[in-house]
Design an enzyme around this catalytic site. Structure first.
Site, PDB file in Angstrom:
ATOM      1  N   LYS A 271       0.812  -1.226   0.000  1.00 33.13           N
ATOM      2  CA  LYS A 271       0.000   0.000   0.000  1.00 33.13           C
ATOM      3  C   LYS A 271       0.847   1.280   0.000  1.00 33.13           C
ATOM      4  CE  LYS A 271      -4.040  -2.104   2.224  1.00 33.13           C
ATOM      5  NZ  LYS A 271      -5.120  -1.893   3.213  1.00 33.13           N
TER       6      LYS A 271
ATOM      7  N   TYR B 190     -12.519  -2.157  -4.171  1.00 30.84           N
ATOM      8  CA  TYR B 190     -13.034  -2.282  -2.799  1.00 30.84           C
ATOM      9  C   TYR B 190     -14.566  -2.232  -2.745  1.00 30.84           C
ATOM     10  CZ  TYR B 190      -8.447  -2.061  -0.507  1.00 30.84           C
ATOM     11  OH  TYR B 190      -7.179  -2.341  -0.053  1.00 30.84           O
TER      12      TYR B 190
ATOM     13  N   ASN C  10      -2.082   0.208   6.610  1.00 28.70           N
ATOM     14  CA  ASN C  10      -1.578  -1.028   7.225  1.00 28.70           C
ATOM     15  C   ASN C  10      -0.648  -1.810   6.298  1.00 28.70           C
ATOM     16  OD1 ASN C  10      -3.484  -1.981   5.456  1.00 28.70           O
ATOM     17  ND2 ASN C  10      -4.629  -3.189   6.939  1.00 28.70           N
TER      18      ASN C  10
ATOM     19  N   GLU D  37      -9.735 -10.901  -7.556  1.00 27.60           N
ATOM     20  CA  GLU D  37      -8.740  -9.826  -7.418  1.00 27.60           C
ATOM     21  C   GLU D  37      -7.564 -10.006  -8.371  1.00 27.60           C
ATOM     22  OE1 GLU D  37      -9.653  -8.503  -2.813  1.00 27.60           O
ATOM     23  OE2 GLU D  37      -7.800  -9.602  -3.235  1.00 27.60           O
TER      24      GLU D  37
END
Ligand code: CMP
Length: 140
Positions: free
Chosen positions: A11, A51, A114, A128
């Protein structure tokens, strides 16, 4: 045990701090092979689609803003029980609850920032992986 593939995302909080190599080393040391990988910047539309399952959650807008705030590294990890194994390597979603020596415990900043995402089931992994990669981009 079965050889599986799972979708992983390093991320923006982790790419910003130059942690891609250290996180990839965790995967490889644990026996997961990186069989596809690219560094990209998500658009708002891509983040919202990816998402979508969280679209009714209170954190959805902030999550999409965060995930478009800098580069991400999307990757396919392959190995024995890769989906569960990757979730063990990452640790709990909230770094506060993650076990010692996990990616989120050592590198995560908040429940949002995170450091890593990983597919949570075989069905999710299938969706995904094709969301980000074509078959020719995955080289086992
Ligand atoms: P990820 O595995 O990418 O899937 C959805 C993300 O939403 C999750 O990791 C967290 O980073 C983020 N998130 C932000 N707030 C929350 C929350 N309160 N509960 C769960 N996930 C959250």
């Amino acid at each position: 045990m079965a050889v599986e593939r799972t979708l992983s995302i390093i991320k923006p909080d982790a790419t910003r701090r130059g942690l891609t190599g250290r996180i990839n080393a965790r995967f490889e040391e644990a026996g997961l092979r990186i069989v596809a990988q690219k560094r990209i910047k998500l658009t708002r539309e891509i983040a919202e689609n990816f998402y979508e399952v969280h679209k009714d959650r209170s954190f959805f807008e902030d999550l999409c803003t965060f995930m478009t705030s800098g580069p991400v590294v999307v990757q396919v990890l392959e190995g024995e029980d890769a989906i569960v194994r990757n979730r063990e390597i990452m640790g709990a979603t909230n770094p506060v609850n993650a076990e010692e020596k996990t990616i989120r415990k050592e590198f995560g900043e908040t429940v949002e920032a995170n450091s890593a995402h990983g597919s949570d089931s075989p069905e999710t992994a299938a969706r995904e992986i094709v969301f980000f990669f074509s078959e020719v981009e995955i080289v086992g």
